[in-house]
Design an enzyme around this catalytic site. Structure first.
Site: not given
Ligand code: 1CP
Length: 349
Positions: A29, A33, A42, A78, A157
């Protein structure tokens, strides 16, 4: 200025358990943010628009690479782009988190999910485009990673209709126990689409791909194979064998190391719950490991980060195949100076 000289070779050598000058590092990640430049972009676009616009996605991919001497970039995208391409879209709402358009249930909805390869390729082409743009700017010296969610984690999900804050992902488990044929149909479709999505990213220039089984630990140990691992194996068997696959199964790496190794993954992503050196010792010597610092460290003092990073690297000395990373994604409250301290400590080790 990009600093790494042979980062890409270093990363690939570590993934193949070959000799390296030092362990490579990237951060799960890392594009996100905690970076002010991410928050600035963003503020002007929705998350989904950023993901779907290759120029923006490539820019966010490169943001951490400009700041830090990381060995690998991961494409900004994502895991939820896969359900979206299958016909189950998501939104990210401020304060509420992830919402899916509907919660998947019943045969009709599962049957209606799109898994046709040519349609999926067309719908996910923007991810390949983001990788191509990112590669053009990144150059050839640093590694570029693609990724996808595991079928199990995506099913969590899709069946819940929401993210972790919306529930405990019990509905996917319920489908597994009570409607096994329907569960299998869903997993077959997801495996097909995830395999296509990863192949597309490899064709677009990804040097390696990571499969996130982020909700692995909501599976029962006795059924982890049927619920998740078998589908991951099926995906890996369909990818080109020369491209390393990293499997990150949060919470399951220690208890299911042997079966995770048997999926065909070249690298095992390890969360912070286990002692990495102890785990690595009982794994096959040709299986690399990735991890596993506590993400919480990066919210604190750089001196502590440095101490913990050195200790981790020291504990792994003599074990070929270590990629330094956190035990889960970096948190939005991470400090920039703590990330700098981590990267520097690894570079000096
Ligand atoms: O790693 C990186 O920098 C690349 C970007 C990346 C990756 C690899 C994002 C951007 N998401 C992911 C994978 C991802 N997305 C996972 C697996 C990784 C982990 O376990 O952390 C999961 C579970 C998600 C689903 C997801 N997308 C969530 C979790 C939701 C939940 O409540 O279960 C969230 C908050 C997102 C949004 C997201 N994805 C990525 C970012 C930077 C964000 C936040 C966006 C924002 O608020 O601006």
């Amino acid at each position: 200025m990009f600093m790494g000289v042979n980062s890409r070779e270093r990363f690939l050598a570590a993934a193949r358990c070959e000799d390296v000058d030092r362990a490579p590092i990237w951060i799960m990640r890392q594009a996100g943010r905690y970076l002010p430049e991410y928050r600035a972009l963003r503020a002007k676009s929705s998350f989904r628009d950023m993901v779907r616009t290759p120029e923006l996605a490539a820019e966010v991919t490169l943001q951490p690479m400009r700041r830090f001497g990381l060995d690998a970039a991961i494409v900004f995208s994502d895991i939820l782009v896969v359900p979206e391409a299958m016909g189950l879209a998501y939104t990210l709402n401020e304060g509420e988190g992830i919402r899916m358009d509907f919660a998947l249930e019943g045969a009709r909805q599962v049957e209606a999910l799109v898994s046709d390869e040519s349609v999926v390729r067309e719908r996910l082409a923007y991810v390949g485009e983001a990788l191509r743009l990112a590669r053009a700017e990144l150059g050839q010296d640093r590694a570029l990673l693609g990724f996808a969610g595991s079928p199990w984690t995506l099913a969590c999900y899709m069946c819940e209709g929401a993210g972790a804050r919306g529930g405990d992902f019990s509905r996917a488990k319920r489908m597994y126990y009570e409607s096994p044929a329907l569960f299998s149909l869903l997993m077959e479709k997801l495996s097909d689409v995830v395999a296509t999505h990863l192949a597309l990213q490899i064709e677009a220039g990804a040097d390696a791909v990571q499969i996130f089984d982020s909700w692995a630990a909501s599976c029962t140990g006795a059924h982890y194979g049927e619920m998740s691992l078998n589908w991951i194996s099926r995906i890996i068997s369909r990818l080109p064998p020369e491209v390393p696959v990293i499997v990150f199964a949060k919470g399951m790496a220690a208890s299911h190391a042997d079966s995770l190794a048997a999926t065909g993954a070249q690298v095992l992503g390890v969360d912070w719950t286990c002692n990495l050196a102890d785990l690595a010792e009982r794994l096959p010597a040709d299986l690399a490991v990735q991890g596993n610092l506590d993400p919480l460290l990066l919210e604190g003092e750089p001196a502590v980060v440095r101490r913990e990073a050195r200790a981790l690297i020291k504990s792994m000395r003599g074990r070929k195949g270590h990629i330094v990373n956190l035990g889960h994604g970096i948190r939005p409250t991470a400090r920039i100076d703590a990330v700098e301290a981590l990267v520097q400590a690894v570079a000096e080790a």
